[in-house]
Scaffold this motif. Structure first.
Motif, PDB file in Angstrom:
ATOM      1  N   ILE A   1      40.595  46.038  49.054  1.00  0.00           N
ATOM      2  CA  ILE A   1      39.545  45.576  48.135  1.00  0.00           C
ATOM      3  C   ILE A   1      38.190  46.098  48.592  1.00  0.00           C
ATOM      4  O   ILE A   1      37.385  46.568  47.775  1.00  0.00           O
ATOM      5  CB  ILE A   1      39.536  44.034  48.036  1.00  0.00           C
TER       6      ILE A   1
ATOM      7  N   ILE B   1      36.014  48.759  41.706  1.00  0.00           N
ATOM      8  CA  ILE B   1      35.932  47.371  41.259  1.00  0.00           C
ATOM      9  C   ILE B   1      34.560  46.830  41.596  1.00  0.00           C
ATOM     10  O   ILE B   1      33.936  47.243  42.576  1.00  0.00           O
ATOM     11  CB  ILE B   1      37.027  46.481  41.885  1.00  0.00           C
ATOM     12  N   ARG B   2      34.106  45.928  40.775  1.00  0.00           N
ATOM     13  CA  ARG B   2      32.802  45.302  41.010  1.00  0.00           C
ATOM     14  C   ARG B   2      32.887  43.796  40.918  1.00  0.00           C
ATOM     15  O   ARG B   2      31.960  43.106  41.269  1.00  0.00           O
ATOM     16  CB  ARG B   2      31.776  45.832  40.015  1.00  0.00           C
ATOM     17  N   GLY B   3      33.980  43.293  40.408  1.00  0.00           N
ATOM     18  CA  GLY B   3      34.128  41.850  40.259  1.00  0.00           C
ATOM     19  C   GLY B   3      33.332  41.327  39.079  1.00  0.00           C
ATOM     20  O   GLY B   3      32.615  42.066  38.417  1.00  0.00           O
TER      21      GLY B   3
ATOM     22  N   ARG C   1      31.632  38.655  41.980  1.00  0.00           N
ATOM     23  CA  ARG C   1      32.701  37.875  42.612  1.00  0.00           C
ATOM     24  C   ARG C   1      34.013  38.566  42.306  1.00  0.00           C
ATOM     25  O   ARG C   1      34.248  38.999  41.182  1.00  0.00           O
ATOM     26  CB  ARG C   1      32.781  36.469  42.017  1.00  0.00           C
ATOM     27  N   PHE C   2      34.859  38.626  43.293  1.00  0.00           N
ATOM     28  CA  PHE C   2      36.188  39.174  43.076  1.00  0.00           C
ATOM     29  C   PHE C   2      37.161  38.009  43.026  1.00  0.00           C
ATOM     30  O   PHE C   2      37.175  37.156  43.910  1.00  0.00           O
ATOM     31  CB  PHE C   2      36.572  40.153  44.189  1.00  0.00           C
ATOM     32  N   GLU C   3      37.955  37.953  41.976  1.00  0.00           N
ATOM     33  CA  GLU C   3      38.897  36.848  41.781  1.00  0.00           C
ATOM     34  C   GLU C   3      40.320  37.402  41.769  1.00  0.00           C
ATOM     35  O   GLU C   3      40.881  37.686  40.712  1.00  0.00           O
ATOM     36  CB  GLU C   3      38.574  36.128  40.475  1.00  0.00           C
ATOM     37  N   PRO C   4      40.945  37.558  42.934  1.00  0.00           N
ATOM     38  CA  PRO C   4      42.261  38.204  43.020  1.00  0.00           C
ATOM     39  C   PRO C   4      43.397  37.438  42.360  1.00  0.00           C
ATOM     40  O   PRO C   4      44.425  38.033  42.044  1.00  0.00           O
ATOM     41  CB  PRO C   4      42.488  38.336  44.527  1.00  0.00           C
TER      42      PRO C   4
ATOM     43  N   GLU D   1      35.803  48.479  46.392  1.00  0.00           N
ATOM     44  CA  GLU D   1      34.412  48.089  46.111  1.00  0.00           C
ATOM     45  C   GLU D   1      33.446  49.182  46.563  1.00  0.00           C
ATOM     46  O   GLU D   1      32.513  49.520  45.838  1.00  0.00           O
ATOM     47  CB  GLU D   1      34.058  46.778  46.812  1.00  0.00           C
TER      48      GLU D   1
END
Length: 78
Positions: free
Chosen positions: A11, A20-22, A26-29, A15
């Motif tokens: 991740i 990915i930027r969330g 915020r990243f919500e896996p 990033e």
């Protein structure tokens, strides 16, 4: 929270590569992703790998009214 999860290094690399930027930084896996989000990640990964930016097309997509405005540039690649 990614923190020390088994996928934390991957991740962090995604990033850093801006794949990915969330959502709202915020990243919500554990959240399911939409097809829009998947397309954006695929395009960003391809662009990162090839060190180029894809041309965005104005081609009409059959269900374009169902696509979020923020995702259209990535979905409409020519």
């Amino acid at each position: 929270m990614v923190g020390t999860a088994w996928y934390a290094d991957e991740i962090a690399a995604a990033e850093q590569a801006e794949i990915i930027r969330g959502m709202q930084n915020r990243f919500e896996p554990d959240r399911s992703i939409t097809r829009e989000e998947m397309v954006i990640m695929l395009v960003r990964a391809y662009e990162h790998k090839k060190s180029l930016k894809q041309n965005r097309a104005s081609t009409k997509i059959k269900d374009s009214t169902d696509i979020s405005v923020w995702a259209l540039p990535y979905v409409q690649i020519g």
